[in-house]
Write a protein that holds these residues in place. Structure first.
Motif, PDB file in Angstrom:
ATOM      1  N   LEU A  94      61.973 -11.944  75.922  1.00  0.00           N
ATOM      2  CA  LEU A  94      61.024 -13.202  76.566  1.00  0.00           C
ATOM      3  C   LEU A  94      62.030 -14.219  76.086  1.00  0.00           C
ATOM      4  O   LEU A  94      62.014 -15.308  76.468  1.00  0.00           O
ATOM      5  N   GLY A 105      58.794 -14.026  83.270  1.00  0.00           N
ATOM      6  CA  GLY A 105      58.611 -14.246  81.587  1.00  0.00           C
ATOM      7  C   GLY A 105      57.050 -14.545  81.270  1.00  0.00           C
ATOM      8  O   GLY A 105      56.532 -13.813  80.312  1.00  0.00           O
ATOM      9  N   GLU A 162      55.225 -11.315  81.768  1.00  0.00           N
ATOM     10  CA  GLU A 162      55.542 -10.448  80.514  1.00  0.00           C
ATOM     11  C   GLU A 162      54.899 -10.843  79.348  1.00  0.00           C
ATOM     12  O   GLU A 162      54.266  -9.690  78.520  1.00  0.00           O
ATOM     13  N   LEU A 163      54.643 -12.134  78.997  1.00  0.00           N
ATOM     14  CA  LEU A 163      53.724 -12.688  77.914  1.00  0.00           C
ATOM     15  C   LEU A 163      52.587 -12.074  78.139  1.00  0.00           C
ATOM     16  O   LEU A 163      51.979 -11.630  77.202  1.00  0.00           O
TER      17      LEU A 163
END
Length: 126
Positions: free
Chosen positions: A22, A50, A53-54
């Motif tokens: 990230l 991103g 994914e966070l």
């Protein structure tokens, strides 16, 4: 107790790998920009993936939501693996296949976590 520790280790391994990547996505590192430019989704794809994914990292670390995070993480990692196989190739920018290997490791962690709770997944699908 040992099995519970093993599953926490899988969660942490996947979370650390995603958190590390990230940094590169959100800072716009030249390697990350190059990868997403090759896919034709720079900058919105880089930032969007991103953020996804966070969200996965947060979900995977909360016990009540870890299954949902693992399922979402599997989907993201399948996309990453297929992208490496069919578009980027295994080695990207002379990294020796590191990104591909990290995607495989992360996928395996998530897949094991999903398999652990496969009855819950089947109940959700019904």
């Amino acid at each position: 107790m040992k099995l519970s520790l093993f599953f926490w280790l899988l969660r942490l391994t996947a979370a650390v790998i995603l958190l590390q990547t990230l940094y590169f996505k959100f800072t716009g590192s030249k390697e990350s920009v190059s990868v997403f430019s090759a896919l034709g989704i720079e900058p919105f794809g880089r930032i969007g993936i991103g953020i996804a994914e966070l969200i996965v990292v947060i979900l995977i670390l909360i016990p009540r939501t870890s299954l949902f995070g693992a399922v979402l993480g599997c989907g993201i990692m399948v996309g990453a693996i297929f992208t490496h196989l069919f578009v980027l190739r295994i080695e990207v920018k002379n990294d020796g296949g590191t990104l591909f290997i990290l995607a495989l490791i992360t996928f395996l962690c998530y897949a094991i976590l999903v398999c652990k709770d496969r009855t819950k997944v089947m109940n959700l699908l019904n």
